[in-house]
Structures are given as structure tokens and as C-alpha cells.
Design a protein around this motif. Structure first.
Motif, short mmCIF file in Angstrom:
data_model
loop_
_atom_site.label_atom_id
_atom_site.label_comp_id
_atom_site.label_asym_id
_atom_site.label_seq_id
_atom_site.Cartn_x
_atom_site.Cartn_y
_atom_site.Cartn_z
N THR A 1 -0.38 3.58 -6.43
CA THR A 1 -0.45 3.16 -7.83
C THR A 1 0.12 4.20 -8.79
O THR A 1 0.11 4.01 -10.01
CB THR A 1 -1.91 2.87 -8.24
OG1 THR A 1 -2.67 4.07 -8.11
CG2 THR A 1 -2.52 1.78 -7.35
N TYR B 1 2.92 -1.07 0.95
CA TYR B 1 2.63 -1.69 -0.35
C TYR B 1 2.80 -0.65 -1.45
O TYR B 1 2.45 0.52 -1.28
CB TYR B 1 1.19 -2.23 -0.35
CG TYR B 1 0.75 -2.80 -1.67
CD1 TYR B 1 1.13 -4.08 -2.06
CD2 TYR B 1 -0.06 -2.06 -2.53
CE1 TYR B 1 0.72 -4.61 -3.28
CE2 TYR B 1 -0.47 -2.58 -3.76
CZ TYR B 1 -0.08 -3.85 -4.12
OH TYR B 1 -0.48 -4.37 -5.33
N SER C 1 2.52 -0.38 -5.94
CA SER C 1 2.22 -1.06 -7.20
C SER C 1 2.41 -0.16 -8.42
O SER C 1 2.04 -0.53 -9.53
CB SER C 1 0.79 -1.61 -7.19
OG SER C 1 -0.14 -0.55 -7.06
N THR D 1 5.97 -4.49 0.44
CA THR D 1 5.70 -5.37 -0.69
C THR D 1 5.60 -4.56 -1.97
O THR D 1 4.85 -3.58 -2.04
CB THR D 1 4.39 -6.16 -0.48
OG1 THR D 1 4.51 -6.97 0.69
CG2 THR D 1 4.11 -7.07 -1.68
N ASN D 2 6.36 -4.95 -2.98
CA ASN D 2 6.34 -4.27 -4.27
C ASN D 2 5.75 -5.18 -5.34
O ASN D 2 6.23 -6.28 -5.56
CB ASN D 2 7.75 -3.86 -4.68
CG ASN D 2 7.82 -3.38 -6.12
OD1 ASN D 2 7.10 -2.45 -6.50
ND2 ASN D 2 8.67 -4.01 -6.93
N THR D 3 4.70 -4.68 -6.01
CA THR D 3 4.17 -5.37 -7.19
C THR D 3 4.31 -4.49 -8.43
O THR D 3 3.82 -4.84 -9.49
CB THR D 3 2.69 -5.76 -6.99
OG1 THR D 3 1.92 -4.57 -6.78
CG2 THR D 3 2.51 -6.68 -5.80
N GLY D 4 4.95 -3.36 -8.27
CA GLY D 4 5.14 -2.42 -9.37
C GLY D 4 6.54 -2.51 -9.94
O GLY D 4 7.15 -3.59 -10.01
N ASN E 1 9.39 -8.82 -2.90
CA ASN E 1 9.26 -8.31 -4.26
C ASN E 1 8.42 -9.25 -5.12
O ASN E 1 8.77 -10.42 -5.32
CB ASN E 1 10.64 -8.16 -4.91
CG ASN E 1 10.53 -7.64 -6.34
OD1 ASN E 1 9.84 -6.65 -6.59
ND2 ASN E 1 11.19 -8.31 -7.27
N GLN E 2 7.32 -8.71 -5.64
CA GLN E 2 6.47 -9.42 -6.59
C GLN E 2 6.35 -8.64 -7.90
O GLN E 2 5.52 -8.97 -8.74
CB GLN E 2 5.09 -9.66 -5.98
CG GLN E 2 5.15 -10.53 -4.73
CD GLN E 2 3.81 -10.64 -4.02
OE1 GLN E 2 2.92 -9.81 -4.20
NE2 GLN E 2 3.67 -11.66 -3.19
N GLY E 3 7.17 -7.62 -8.03
CA GLY E 3 7.19 -6.81 -9.25
C GLY E 3 8.56 -6.89 -9.89
O GLY E 3 9.11 -7.97 -10.07
#
Length: 339
Positions: A93, A115, A117, A148-151, A181-183
Motif C-alpha cells: 500500500t 498484489y 494497491s 493484480t494492480n488496484t493502485g 489491472n483494476q487500478g
């Protein structure tokens, strides 16, 4: 004397009339030229606006030039070494900034950061010489530097990445930077090779920047060559793109200069220079790379920008300069310069 004057007037009048006619012709030619130029400008400008990205091949592979900062911004953690970068997995984070290019060849097989974020600002610097080799018979595969990227990932360069994935079971998300990619991913480039070999009754998504995109990608440039082969044992759906394999959200200002070579012996194939398959609009994107897709017994959807658009969406200000070839032995082949 009067007679001579009248004769002179008679001789001058045709000359003046000819002069007037010549002026009119010149005006007509000028007006025609202006109209032609206006039409030409209106036709060419949209292509020129997109094709203006060609300047990236002159040495700086970032589409948006980056001016690196020398001081660490408040709230950021500096990355100076390969070990520093490897250890961000211990605080996913955090906000990080890369202060110089980093050679990752010290890791024989890069262990993906599952992961992330936080914020990863590479400050116009690059990660170089990344090697990743994955073989699995049971599980889902994620390749790239981050799973997985949420940042937020921005201003990142990846130079000389070499990824190899072999899978006989499970879904494959094959990528060079982020598997899923979710960021947000902004202003990145990648060079190297990605080689995927699958024999699985599942979907395989492959893209040099992102395999599966569910958020925003803006200003991405790939010079990465992708080779994907599926075996003939199980039916496999391939979604292969020079930038993104499968796309669900916004993609803008992306350019692919790498080659795609895809062989699917049993299953449907979606392949293109930018996005293999999309369920939303794409704008200001283009392809320079050559695309070759071969299939044994099912359908091929191939395009310079995207292979297939699901739904009522648009491609806005996109272009393709690469060759697109699709060949299926017993199935249908659909190939377009754009889609």
C-alpha cells in the motif's frame, strides 16, 4: 488622327478583356486550390493527430516525456536497488518512486508481486533485463512484474523483458507489466519478448502491458514481440493484444510496435495490435506491428487495433500501419485493418 485613335482603342479593348479573363481564371484556380487544401486538411488531420506518436521511435520510448525528479517527494519511499524493488511486496500500500534505472537480471526467475494497491512512480526510469519462467499443470497463471494492480503505476519503462509461460490447466493471464489491472496505468513502455504455450480448456489472455484490464490504461507503448501457441488437445479461447488481451474499460493513446504471432490449434482466437477483445470503446490508439494468426478448426477475429468489439461501442481516431493476416484451416477467418 481621330481614325488612328479609334483603331488604337479597338486594339486595346481585346487586350484588356483578355487580361480580365486571365485574372478571373487565376482567381478560379486559387479558389479551387483553397477548397482542395481544406478538404485535404480535414481528411488528414485526424490521422496526423494519431500518427504524431511516431516520434517515440527516435530514442525516448515514453509517449509522454518525463522529467525525472532528483529529490524524494514527501510521502514517498525511494527505490534505488533491485532489492528495494523486490521488497515492496512487504508493503503493497506504500507510495514508491524509482530514482534510477534498475537491472533485475540478478533474479534468474522474477517472483511476481502478487498484489499492489499503492503508487509506483518510476520517474521516467526503467526496470531492465527481467526474466520470468513459469510452468504449471494445475493453477491459474499470472505473469509480469505485478499480478493484480488496484493502485497507480506511472512513468514506468520495462526494457528487455523475457517471459515464458507453459500451462496445461487453468486460466492464463500473460503480461509484461501487470497481469490484471483494476487500478490505473499511465505512460509506460515495454520491450522484449513474451512466449505463452497453453493446452487448457479455459480462456488465455495475453498483452504486453496488461493481460486483463478492468480499469484505465493511458499512454502505453509496446515494442514487445508476443508469441502464443495452444495445443490441439483441449479447446482454448485466446485473447491476444499487443497492449491488452481482454479489455473491459478505458484504453486511450496506446501504440503497439511489436509483432504478434499466434497459433491456436483448437479454439476461437481474438487477436490485434492493441486489444485482442474489448467490451468498451477505444480512442487515439494505433498499431505498427505485423499480426499473424493461424487456426486449425475454429474462428479467428483479427484486426490492427482490436479483434472484436462486444456491443455497441466505437473506435475513435485509431490507425493501423501493420500487416494483418488470419488463416484458418476449417473455420472462419475475419481480418480487418482496424477491427
Amino acid at each position: 488622327c481621330v481614325l488612328m485613335h479609334k483603331q488604337q482603342q479597338i486594339m486595346e479593348e481585346p487586350s484588356m478583356k483578355n487580361c480580365t479573363k486571365n485574372k478571373r481564371k487565376i482567381c478560379q484556380h486559387l479558389i479551387s486550390l483553397l477548397i482542395a487544401l481544406t478538404i485535404l486538411i480535414n481528411c488528414v488531420l485526424p490521422l496526423s493527430a494519431s500518427a504524431s506518436y511516431t516520434y517515440i521511435d527516435t530514442g525516448d520510448n515514453f509517449i509522454v516525456p518525463v522529467n525525472p525528479v532528483s529529490e524524494i517527494p514527501i510521502g514517498y519511499i525511494a527505490i534505488y536497488t533491485a532489492t528495494d524493488f523486490y521488497n515492496i511486496r512487504n508493503n503493497v500500500t506504500g507510495n514508491y518512486i524509482l530514482m534510477s534505472d534498475i537491472d533485475l537480471s540478478t533474479y534468474d526467475n522474477w517472483n511476481i508481486i502478487n498484489y499492489f494497491s499503492g503508487i509506483l512512480d518510476c520517474n521516467g526510469n526503467s526496470f531492465k533485463n527481467i526474466n520470468q519462467n513459469t510452468t504449471t499443470t494445475t493453477s491459474t497463471v499470472y505473469s509480469g512484474i505485478i499480478g493484480t494492480n488496484t493502485g497507480s503505476i506511472k512513468n514506468i519503462g520495462i526494457e528487455n523483458i523475457n517471459i515464458s509461460v507453459t500451462s496445461t490447466s487453468g486460466v492464463v493471464f500473460g503480461a509484461g507489466i501487470v497481469a490484471v489491472n483494476q487500478g490505473s496505468i499511465y505512460n509506460c513502455f515495454i520491450t522484449g519478448t513474451i512466449n505463452i504455450k497453453v493446452e487448457s480448456a479455459n480462456i488465455t489472455a495475453v498483452g504486453s502491458i496488461c493481460a486483463y484490464n478492468a480499469s484505465a490504461i493511458d499512454y502505453g507503448h509496446s515494442l514487445c514481440d508476443i508469441t502464443t501457441i495452444s495445443g490441439d488437445g483441449k479447446e482454448t479461447q485466446l485473447e491476444i493484444g499487443g497492449i491488452i488481451g481482454e479489455n473491459k474499460k478505458s484504453v486511450t493513446n496506446c501504440i503497439n510496435s511489436g509483432k504478434l504471432d499466434v497459433t491456436n490449434k483448437n479454439g476461437t482466437t481474438f487477436g490485434a495490435g492493441v486489444v485482442g477483445r474489448t467490451t468498451t470503446s477505444i480512442s487515439d490508439c494505433g498499431n505498427f506491428g505485423n499480426i499473424l494468426i493461424k487456426n486449425s478448426n475454429d474462428t479467428i477475429y483479427a484486426g490492427g487495433v482490436t479483434g472484436h468489439i462486444d456491443g455497441n461501442f466505437t473506435l475513435l481516431k485509431c490507425f493501423n500501419y501493420g500487416d494483418v493476416q488470419a488463416s484458418s484451416i476449417s473455420g472462419n477467418s475475419y481480418a480487418g485493418g482496424i477491427a
